[in-house]
Design a protein around this motif. Structure first.
Motif, PDB file in Angstrom:
ATOM      1  N   ILE A 478      36.578   9.878  46.866  1.00 38.39           N
ATOM      2  CA  ILE A 478      37.854  10.649  46.460  1.00 38.39           C
ATOM      3  C   ILE A 478      38.280  10.147  45.077  1.00 38.39           C
ATOM      4  N   PRO A 479      38.503  11.065  44.245  1.00 37.16           N
ATOM      5  CA  PRO A 479      38.981  10.859  42.819  1.00 37.16           C
ATOM      6  C   PRO A 479      40.256  10.106  42.771  1.00 37.16           C
ATOM      7  N   TYR A 480      40.507   9.304  42.081  1.00 33.97           N
ATOM      8  CA  TYR A 480      41.767   8.689  41.606  1.00 33.97           C
ATOM      9  C   TYR A 480      42.726   9.719  40.701  1.00 33.97           C
ATOM     10  N   ASP A 481      43.934   9.493  40.524  1.00 29.71           N
ATOM     11  CA  ASP A 481      44.665  10.215  39.752  1.00 29.71           C
ATOM     12  C   ASP A 481      44.269  10.243  38.338  1.00 29.71           C
ATOM     13  N   LEU A 482      43.634  11.306  37.713  1.00 30.76           N
ATOM     14  CA  LEU A 482      43.188  11.432  36.528  1.00 30.76           C
ATOM     15  C   LEU A 482      43.949  11.718  35.458  1.00 30.76           C
ATOM     16  N   ILE A 484      46.092  10.618  33.614  1.00 24.24           N
ATOM     17  CA  ILE A 484      46.433   9.649  32.640  1.00 24.24           C
ATOM     18  C   ILE A 484      45.448   9.658  31.558  1.00 24.24           C
ATOM     19  N   ASP A 485      44.690  10.437  31.926  1.00 22.81           N
ATOM     20  CA  ASP A 485      43.198  10.654  31.153  1.00 22.81           C
ATOM     21  C   ASP A 485      43.807  11.340  29.941  1.00 22.81           C
ATOM     22  N   LEU A 488      44.020   9.977  23.106  1.00 23.61           N
ATOM     23  CA  LEU A 488      44.470   8.689  22.508  1.00 23.61           C
ATOM     24  C   LEU A 488      45.336   8.901  21.548  1.00 23.61           C
TER      25      LEU A 488
ATOM     26  N   PRO B  76      45.061   5.018  39.880  1.00 25.57           N
ATOM     27  CA  PRO B  76      44.005   4.366  39.820  1.00 25.57           C
ATOM     28  C   PRO B  76      44.210   2.914  40.103  1.00 25.57           C
ATOM     29  N   LYS B 297      32.410  13.566  21.754  1.00 26.78           N
ATOM     30  CA  LYS B 297      33.235  13.609  23.173  1.00 26.78           C
ATOM     31  C   LYS B 297      32.199  14.075  24.259  1.00 26.78           C
ATOM     32  N   VAL B 319      37.972  13.593  27.040  1.00 21.59           N
ATOM     33  CA  VAL B 319      38.993  13.875  26.417  1.00 21.59           C
ATOM     34  C   VAL B 319      38.908  13.017  24.914  1.00 21.59           C
ATOM     35  N   ASN B 320      38.551  11.767  25.076  1.00 16.86           N
ATOM     36  CA  ASN B 320      38.265  11.284  23.779  1.00 16.86           C
ATOM     37  C   ASN B 320      36.765  10.784  23.264  1.00 16.86           C
ATOM     38  N   TRP B 340      35.547   4.110  23.729  1.00 18.74           N
ATOM     39  CA  TRP B 340      36.163   3.641  22.544  1.00 18.74           C
ATOM     40  C   TRP B 340      37.737   3.630  22.710  1.00 18.74           C
ATOM     41  N   ASP B 341      38.375   4.540  23.526  1.00 19.23           N
ATOM     42  CA  ASP B 341      39.515   4.975  23.694  1.00 19.23           C
ATOM     43  C   ASP B 341      40.147   4.070  24.718  1.00 19.23           C
ATOM     44  N   HIS B 342      39.706   2.590  24.959  1.00 16.90           N
ATOM     45  CA  HIS B 342      40.012   1.925  25.609  1.00 16.90           C
ATOM     46  C   HIS B 342      40.158   1.994  27.093  1.00 16.90           C
ATOM     47  N   ARG B 343      39.523   3.061  27.369  1.00 14.70           N
ATOM     48  CA  ARG B 343      39.383   3.498  28.911  1.00 14.70           C
ATOM     49  C   ARG B 343      38.048   3.010  29.469  1.00 14.70           C
ATOM     50  N   ARG B 345      35.732   4.707  32.415  1.00 13.80           N
ATOM     51  CA  ARG B 345      35.704   6.067  33.222  1.00 13.80           C
ATOM     52  C   ARG B 345      34.463   5.846  34.405  1.00 13.80           C
ATOM     53  N   PRO B 354      34.161  13.375  37.836  1.00 15.67           N
ATOM     54  CA  PRO B 354      35.139  12.518  37.202  1.00 15.67           C
ATOM     55  C   PRO B 354      35.871  11.916  38.443  1.00 15.67           C
ATOM     56  N   LEU B 355      35.882  10.448  38.602  1.00 20.29           N
ATOM     57  CA  LEU B 355      36.496   9.952  39.589  1.00 20.29           C
ATOM     58  C   LEU B 355      37.927   9.002  39.196  1.00 20.29           C
ATOM     59  N   ALA B 356      37.483   8.337  38.195  1.00 14.70           N
ATOM     60  CA  ALA B 356      38.835   7.361  37.998  1.00 14.70           C
ATOM     61  C   ALA B 356      38.833   7.142  36.456  1.00 14.70           C
ATOM     62  N   VAL B 357      40.023   6.853  36.002  1.00 16.58           N
ATOM     63  CA  VAL B 357      40.050   6.454  34.548  1.00 16.58           C
ATOM     64  C   VAL B 357      40.782   5.232  34.681  1.00 16.58           C
ATOM     65  N   GLN B 359      42.513   2.113  32.959  1.00 18.85           N
ATOM     66  CA  GLN B 359      43.064   1.670  32.099  1.00 18.85           C
ATOM     67  C   GLN B 359      43.700   0.186  31.952  1.00 18.85           C
TER      68      GLN B 359
END
Lengths: 813, 399
Positions: A478-482, A484-485, A488, B76, B297, B319-320, B340-343, B345, B354-357, B359
């Motif tokens: 299950i994906p987390y909240d994305l 915040i992506d 930058l 996350p 990207k 995104v970045n 490079w965007d500090h994250r 993934r 995509p599952l998680a970002v 930070q």
């Protein structure tokens, strides 16, 4: 007189009298059958003398008698199964032209009745059995006999206009076969049949004439059915003429023999429908040398190869003539541009190099006058043509390159600069005598086009199954909240309006400036009090801000900020902006920006508060969205505004339940409209203004008038509107016959906005004389102006005036 | 009396915090830009929210079957631990957790000041610090024979092998490389104590395969001169499950990817999958499918068909821009990228969902790797960043 012929005389006379008087079934049948014996006879080259005599002397008369007899009770006398045999055969087996004429005469002479219906049915049969081809062929064969000419004339008219005759007579009961869309292709096929028979005759060493076919073709083409007939004829001829010189000669003669007055239609049809220059020259042969009319049509009207250079020079002359540019409609300019581009593509390099100097000088003059124009479309057209020209004339790197957004029109224009290769024409199908092989090829085409679909479906299935097997594992996770992506950002947007002014004035960091610029509009709107403290300073900063870093949407962002500050602190900012508009040391862009900002701010003020706008589902005028470049050009909006206004005035009965009335709020523009308007209109002819508006800068003049008109339009219901209206009418009176179309469009827009915004009765009491003058002027423009837009908006304004007249009933000449 | 009371209260509070664990080890120090208190409050708030969401989720997920609405998604996670004190940006990480059951799991990290830290994952402290490569940046490290040996590559264009057995920290050998670039080497075990090492070669686009411990070059792979591939940027040496012949994947500066058969010195396939230099790649031999990231990207996944042809399968736009490292977890379920965007993934490996970002870092993340714990639920993910920290995460570990 020979005995056989005498015999025929007696027989026919007797038969006619029997048929017209007798009511005895057996007798009638016997008579008909015996006459028929004569008609049939042995099928040999030399028909029996009886038959000849019958056909020559009595056939037409006999048919007339027959048609006269066609009534319900008479037809009942004939046995049902033999009706066709006894009756129709007379028409379908005899000389076709006589039968055709008798049938058509009967149909046109009678009222709707059984007789007419019967004749129509026989005529339908006549057409279906290719008797028309027989008819044309016979006329062709007897072309030489002198007494035929009047008959030919009649037949020509009747055949070519058959659908009209039938439609006129039968009205709703017309048969499908007589519709023009069915009849003319059929006629084309008949012509092909005739040509084939003539081909056989020529092959057999016999002489033949094509004159009637040509005449018929010309006549039909003249009547506007060129495409219908030639769509059948040309492809067939294309195939047949491929390798057979007799067919080629037939085709040449066919076109040559067309009478001169119809030549143009035929030739233009051939040019349009033939697949490529090769085919055309095969079909037409050397007609250009033989026929003057064809020569004229092909070389002057269609501008084919030899005369190109002369034509190009003439076209360039027109193209680079600034007076022509100003006074001809844009469609004509587009046509000229296209012609220039096409000819350029066709000319050889050596020819171009030979006349390089003339072409270059023409180009320079043309580019100059096109770029001077205030109409964007004309400018773009000029740029595109100049690019094509310089690409041909200048080899290497010294070619012109303009920056403009390509649209469909320009793409089409540019695509013309690549000459069409011979190979790009559809390769004519190989010689197929029978249609079945063509059908086959069609089928195979269909198959090949089907196959990819199938294979694609297969691959789709494979993919589907793959993805199905892959479904299981990823979905467990299950994906987390994305959310915040996000992108930058290294810098933070300023939080206070004074900070952003600081940044915009001093910062040299592109990212910082971009973020600030994006935030500035919101900051202004969120905190009006703080913004008011520094409004003029902020306006100054924004107005002087340059796009040093190529920030995307820069113009739009800056404009947004300026509009926001103008709305927030209207009086000082408008005072500043209107003064700066006439100040020295501003670029043209900045001045135009000032006008845009004023117009947009006036619009925003004239609308209910933005907080209320959210609740109101569709505001009467949409908030203007920035266009692709981010900048908004209000001068293009006025058309929409007028259209919308007219739309609003139109009553529709089918509208659904009326929406709840929006809440009333005070008009924010009303108290300040004067601040927008009067400083702008007051100063234009002061000697200290940086340029002479009336003479030189027609672009800025046009924009000024447009902006004034927009402000005028939004000041509807304001008390000051009548004063503004008077001032505006005075102002535009001086420029109403300005040479530039853009300025004229502006004045017309101004008139209509005055008419819309100032209450009618006040207008009539305050400025009645001016209205009369304006009306005359509008009528003149609507009739005589070169620009289509001007004509249309003049017409609209006239319409508005007419509406007044109706409403008040006092507007007298 | 007061002081005594205060002291005992503090003790109680401390014990409570320890047991209930609202403060995690990651927050032992001071988290950047936050006071202890605000940290605590934030944590509690988040905890509350996630509890609520979980409840809702529990009921909804059954009804709807799937659940992917962002508005209701769980926030996350935070890092489980943070390791500090490398003193320079962290360039490379390597876990060693499964060689001996009773030993502590350890993590090697190589940083830009030439130090190699050996982190004890029980105590979360550095057991040892090795000074290497003349204080030049460490590019890449890998263990040899469990934790007793180490191989490291530095920016001084040398590969060193280390003896770490029985507490020793000695450099056994140093092999000079021909390239001063940033391309990390790749190691593959051929037999006991016998390795193949792929390293960037002397001329551009060339890759050299060395035999360890003999140090002899075995093969030199040269692409055709007209290919214009640029420098090799990343290497991956692997052995297909069926065949015995080792294969090599090379990502080049021009964004293209090549597959080599080592023993025949032949380029098997070529795929232009990026427009910018490929920064990292990883490959899953079971599914014959790999992933590559570049400075743009785009994240691309590609597959290998039966004829050993590389085929682009899937691309994902991020995104970045800029992916420094990527790693597929051993169970082939998820994949992590260092941005490079500090994250960081996390993606599902099969469909790149995509599952998680994640930070946490405040500068670009340089490397990311998964631990090789025997028990799957203990598995960790580690990421090293330019901000000199190593973050340890526990994600998607529930069976």
């Amino acid at each position: 007189m020979e005995p056989e012929i005498l015999e025929v005389h007696c027989l026919i006379k007797q038969a006619i009298s029997t048929l017209s008087s007798s009511r005895d079934r057996a007798e009638i049948i016997h008579t008909l059958q015996s006459v028929k014996q004569n008609l049939r006879g042995p099928e040999t080259a030399n028909p029996s003398p009886q038959k000849k005599e019958f056909l020559k002397t009595y056939y037409s008369h006999f048919l007339q008698v027959l048609t006269n007899n066609l009534s319900v009770d008479w037809l009942q006398l004939l046995p049902v199964n033999q009706e066709k045999e006894l009756l129709d055969d007379f028409f379908l087996n005899g000389p076709p032209h006589e039968a055709f004429l008798v049938l058509l005469d009967t149909i046109t002479a009678t009222r709707p009745s059984l007789r007419q219906e019967r004749c129509v049915a026989i005529l339908e049969q006549f057409l279906q059995e290719d008797r028309m081809a027989q008819l044309i062929e016979e006329i062709c064969l007897e072309y030489t006999s002198p007494h035929m000419s009047s008959l030919q004339e009649t037949l020509l008219n009747k055949i070519s206009a058959l659908p009209d005759h039938m439609a006129n007579k039968l009205e709703k009961d017309n048969r499908a076969i007589f519709y023009p869309e069915n009849y003319y292709p059929l006629l084309g096929q008949e012509m092909v049949l005739v040509l084939e028979r003539i081909y056989e005759q020529l092959k057999g060493g016999m002489d033949s004439s094509l004159f009637f076919v040509s005449q018929l073709l010309g006549k039909v083409c003249m009547q506007g059915h060129t495409d219908a007939v030639l769509h059948v004829l040309v492809p067939r001829l294309t195939i047949l003429t491929q390798s057979d010189c007799i067919w080629q000669r037939i085709s040449w003669r066919l076109v040559e023999n067309v009478p001169e007055r119809w030549m143009e239609n035929v030739v233009s049809g051939f040019v349009r429908l033939s697949a490529g220059p090769n085919v055309l020259s095969r079909l037409l042969g050397n007609i250009v040398l033989k026929n003057k009319k064809a020569n004229f049509v092909l070389t002057h009207k269609f501008l084919l190869l030899q005369y190109q250079l002369k034509v190009l020079k003439k076209l360039l002359e027109t193209w680079s003539n600034s007076s022509a540019l100003r006074h001809t409609p844009i469609e004509q300019q587009l046509y000229i541009s296209k012609a220039i581009v096409i000819i350029l593509a066709e000319l050889s390099d050596s020819e171009i190099q030979e006349h390089k100097r003339e072409l270059l000088s023409g180009m320079m003059a043309g580019v100059e006058c096109h770029l001077d124009s205030n109409i964007a479309r004309v400018r773009q057209l000029g740029m595109a043509v100049a690019e094509c020209l310089s690409a041909r004339v200048n080899s290497g790197d010294h070619r012109l390159k303009f920056e403009y957004a390509e649209d469909d029109e320009l793409r089409e224009l540019k695509s013309l600069s690549n000459p069409r290769h011979l190979s790009s024409w559809e390769a004519p199908p190989q010689q197929h005598k029978d249609e079945s092989s063509q059908l086959e090829s069609g089928q195979s085409l269909a198959e090949t086009s089907l196959n990819p679909v199938e294979s694609r479906q297969n691959s789709q299935e494979v993919q589907d199954s793959e993805s199905a097997s892959e479904l299981d594992s990823d979905d467990e996770l299950i994906p987390y909240d994305l959310s915040i992506d996000t992108e930058l950002q290294r810098n933070r947007a300023p939080v206070y309006i004074s900070d952003s002014v600081e940044v915009l004035m001093t910062s040299a960091d592109p990212e910082q400036i971009e973020i600030t610029l994006k935030a500035v509009e919101n900051l202004i709107r969120k905190n009006p009090t703080a913004s008011r403290e520094i409004s003029v300073q902020l306006t100054k900063v924004l107005l002087h801000l340059e796009d040093k870093f190529n920030i995307s949407g820069f113009t739009g962002l800056r404009q947004g900020g300026l509009v926001a500050i103008t709305v927030t602190d209207t009086i000082p900012v408008t005072q500043y902006l209107t003064t700066e508009f006439y100040a020295v040391n501003y670029s043209l862009t900045q001045r135009l920006d000032i006008l845009d900002v004023l117009a947009l701010a006036a619009q925003e003020l004239s609308q209910p508060d933005s907080s209320q706008r959210a609740t109101n589902e569709s505001p009467s005028i949409q908030l203007l969205k920035s266009e692709t470049s981010g900048a908004y050009n209000p001068s293009q909006q006025w058309k929409k505004i007028i259209e919308k206004r007219i739309e609003n005035k139109t009553r529709r009965f089918t509208r659904g339940a009326s929406r709840p009335e929006p809440e009333a709020v005070p008009n924010r523009l009303s108290p300040v409209a004067g601040y927008f308007f009067f400083p702008l209109i007051r100063n234009y002819d002061r000697p200290q203004t940086p340029f002479d508006f009336l003479a030189e800068e027609s672009l800025i003049m046009g924009r000024l008038i447009h902006t004034l008109a927009i402000i005028m339009y939004f000041s509807v219901n304001a008390l000051v509107a009548i004063h503004m209206g008077k001032a505006l009418l005075d102002f535009i009176w001086a420029v109403r016959y300005h040479t530039d179309a853009y300025v004229r469009q502006g004045t017309l827009f101004a008139v209509s906005s005055v008419l819309l915004s100032v209450p009618n009765n006040i207008l009539l009491t305050e400025v009645p004389d001016e209205l009369l003058e304006i009306r005359c002027w509008l009528a003149d423009v609507a009739e005589n102006d070169a620009d289509e837009g001007c004509r249309r908006s003049a017409l609209q304004s006239l319409l508005l005036m007419e509406n007044f007249k109706k409403k008040l009933g006092v507007f007298t000449e | 009396m007061d002081k005594f009371l205060e002291g005992s209260l503090k003790d109680r509070i401390y014990v409570h915090l320890e047991r209930q664990g609202p403060i995690r080890d990651s927050q032992h120090g001071f988290v950047h830009e936050k006071s202890c208190l605000s940290n605590l409050i934030n944590f509690l708030k988040r905890r509350q929210r996630s509890q609520m969401v979980k409840k809702v989720l529990g009921t909804r997920a059954f009804i709807r079957g799937d659940f992917c609405g962002n508005s209701m998604a769980i926030p996350p996670p935070d890092p489980k631990f943070v390791l500090r004190g490398t003193g320079a940006s962290v360039n490379t990480l390597h876990f060693c957790c499964s060689d001996q059951e009773d030993w502590n799991p350890i993590l090697f990290s190589g940083s830009a000041n030439g130090q190699i830290h050996i982190w004890n994952l029980k105590t979360h402290r550095a057991d040892k610090v090795l000074e290497s490569h003349n204080k030049q940046s460490v590019l890449w490290i890998h263990t040899l024979q469990g934790r007793n040996g180490l191989i490291s590559q530095g920016r001084d264009a040398a590969v060193s092998t280390w003896d770490l057995s029985e507490g020793r920290t000695a450099v056994i050998d140093s092999i000079p490389l021909d390239s001063y670039g940033f391309c990390q080497c790749s190691l593959m075990q051929e037999g006991v104590g016998h390795y193949l090492l792929a390293s960037p070669g002397s001329t551009s686009s060339e890759v050299k395969i060395l035999d360890l411990p003999k140090k002899t070059p075995v093969w030199v792979l040269k692409p055709p001169a007209d290919a214009k591939l640029g420098m090799p940027m990343c290497l991956k040496l692997w052995q297909p499950p069926s065949g015995s012949r080792p294969l090599l994947l090379v990502g080049y500066e021009n964004g293209s990817l090549t597959l080599w058969d080592l023993s025949e010195k032949k380029m098997l396939s070529h795929l232009a999958c990026h427009n910018e230099p490929i920064m990292c790649l990883d490959f899953d031999p079971e599914r014959a499918k790999g992933i590559s990231g570049s400075s743009e990207k785009l994240l691309s996944s590609w597959g290998l068909d039966n004829q050993q042809n590389l085929k682009l399968q899937n691309t994902l736009t991020l995104v970045n821009a800029g992916i420094a490292d990527t790693c597929i977890r051993q169970d082939k379920k998820i994949l992590a990228t260092a941005g490079w965007d500090h994250r960081i993934r996390i993606f599902g490996w099969k469909k790149l969902k995509p599952l998680a970002v994640l930070q946490y870092h405040i500068a670009s993340v340089h490397c990311v790797t998964f631990s090789d714990h025997v028990v799957p639920s203990e598995r960790l993910m580690a990421a090293g960043s330019k901000d000199q920290r190593i973050s340890l995460w526990s994600v998607y570990n529930k069976p």
